[in-house]
Design a protein around this motif. Structure first.
Motif, mmCIF file in Angstrom:
data_model
loop_
_atom_site.group_PDB
_atom_site.id
_atom_site.type_symbol
_atom_site.label_atom_id
_atom_site.label_comp_id
_atom_site.label_asym_id
_atom_site.label_seq_id
_atom_site.Cartn_x
_atom_site.Cartn_y
_atom_site.Cartn_z
ATOM 1 N N ALA A 14 0.850 -1.196 0.000
ATOM 2 C CA ALA A 14 0.000 0.000 0.000
ATOM 3 C C ALA A 14 0.882 1.242 0.000
ATOM 4 O O ALA A 14 1.960 1.243 0.593
ATOM 5 N N ARG A 15 0.412 2.280 -0.645
ATOM 6 C CA ARG A 15 1.078 3.574 -0.580
ATOM 7 C C ARG A 15 0.495 4.332 0.607
ATOM 8 O O ARG A 15 -0.702 4.302 0.828
ATOM 9 N N LYS A 36 -7.358 0.135 5.231
ATOM 10 C CA LYS A 36 -8.320 0.339 4.160
ATOM 11 C C LYS A 36 -7.765 1.445 3.279
ATOM 12 O O LYS A 36 -7.374 2.502 3.773
ATOM 13 N N THR A 37 -7.701 1.188 1.974
ATOM 14 C CA THR A 37 -7.123 2.154 1.048
ATOM 15 C C THR A 37 -8.201 2.796 0.177
ATOM 16 O O THR A 37 -9.325 2.317 0.106
ATOM 17 N N ARG A 38 -7.825 3.894 -0.488
ATOM 18 C CA ARG A 38 -8.765 4.586 -1.378
ATOM 19 C C ARG A 38 -9.082 3.757 -2.617
ATOM 20 O O ARG A 38 -10.208 3.738 -3.086
ATOM 21 N N THR A 39 -8.065 3.121 -3.151
ATOM 22 C CA THR A 39 -8.245 2.347 -4.379
ATOM 23 C C THR A 39 -7.935 0.881 -4.110
ATOM 24 O O THR A 39 -7.072 0.560 -3.305
ATOM 25 N N GLY A 40 -8.639 0.033 -4.809
ATOM 26 C CA GLY A 40 -8.411 -1.404 -4.664
ATOM 27 C C GLY A 40 -7.275 -1.869 -5.544
ATOM 28 O O GLY A 40 -6.861 -1.185 -6.475
ATOM 29 N N ASP A 41 -6.784 -3.028 -5.254
ATOM 30 C CA ASP A 41 -5.716 -3.636 -6.048
ATOM 31 C C ASP A 41 -5.995 -5.128 -6.135
ATOM 32 O O ASP A 41 -6.946 -5.628 -5.548
ATOM 33 N N SER A 42 -5.160 -5.836 -6.842
ATOM 34 C CA SER A 42 -5.374 -7.270 -7.036
ATOM 35 C C SER A 42 -5.255 -8.025 -5.719
ATOM 36 O O SER A 42 -4.558 -7.604 -4.802
ATOM 37 N N ARG A 43 -5.948 -9.147 -5.648
ATOM 38 C CA ARG A 43 -5.863 -9.992 -4.460
ATOM 39 C C ARG A 43 -4.497 -10.651 -4.397
ATOM 40 O O ARG A 43 -4.028 -11.208 -5.380
ATOM 41 N N ARG A 99 -9.715 -3.324 -1.418
ATOM 42 C CA ARG A 99 -9.279 -2.147 -0.667
ATOM 43 C C ARG A 99 -8.806 -2.478 0.748
ATOM 44 O O ARG A 99 -8.309 -1.621 1.448
ATOM 45 N N ARG A 100 -8.985 -3.697 1.182
ATOM 46 C CA ARG A 100 -8.613 -4.089 2.554
ATOM 47 C C ARG A 100 -7.294 -4.862 2.547
ATOM 48 O O ARG A 100 -7.086 -5.752 1.736
ATOM 49 N N ILE A 101 -6.447 -4.516 3.513
ATOM 50 C CA ILE A 101 -5.131 -5.139 3.636
ATOM 51 C C ILE A 101 -4.930 -5.543 5.085
ATOM 52 O O ILE A 101 -5.120 -4.724 5.989
#
Length: 147
Positions: free
Chosen positions: A73-74, A97-104, A116-118
């Motif tokens: 995450a940034r 929790k991030t603003r943008t989602g990324d790959s699982r 969006r959850r890490i």
């Protein structure tokens, strides 16, 4: 190190035991296939956990990343952090929790990302993840106040 060894050995023992039972005391054919599949899956998870826990999570001023260079995450994208007792988070860890989602992605025992959850933690020492979460919270507070 103790958690890593215990986790890897437990999964390996489970996999070997299930495969052993499937061949030594074979149940009905369908159950034998099921036991073999679950045993092989446990061995696969053991190897994935062994490889993942050999790495580390690094926090830099700009990003949270795995030692292999994978950006988890940034810091600028993190919206919130949950360290609460009832949070859906890894043991000894925290949830971002991030603003943008990324790959699982999933590094068993280290971190996971679903959209969006890490989740950070698992086999990591609680003192280290707590310290990392405190530093990250301070970085987020500084970012949000414009300092």
């Amino acid at each position: 190190m103790g958690r890593r060894v215990l986790g890897v050995v437990s999964l390996g023992f489970l996999g070997v035991l299930l495969i052993y039972i499937a061949f030594v005391e074979p149940p009905a054919f369908g159950w034998q296939i099921f036991l073999l599949a679950v045993g092989v899956s446990a061995l696969w998870c053991m190897e994935a956990m062994r490889r993942a826990t050999a790495s580390v999570v690094e926090l830099t001023p700009k990003e949270l990343r795995d030692a292999d260079g994978t950006v988890i995450a940034r810091v600028e994208d993190i919206v919130s952090m949950d360290r609460g007792f009832f949070a859906f988070k890894p043991s000894n860890g925290f949830l971002l929790k991030t603003r943008t989602g990324d790959s699982r992605q999933w590094r068993p025992g280290l971190w996971w990302r679903m959209g969006r959850r890490i989740g950070i933690g698992g086999m990591t020492p609680g003192s280290q993840t707590k310290y990392m979460s405190e530093i990250l919270a301070a970085m987020m507070a500084t970012r949000d106040t414009g300092g």
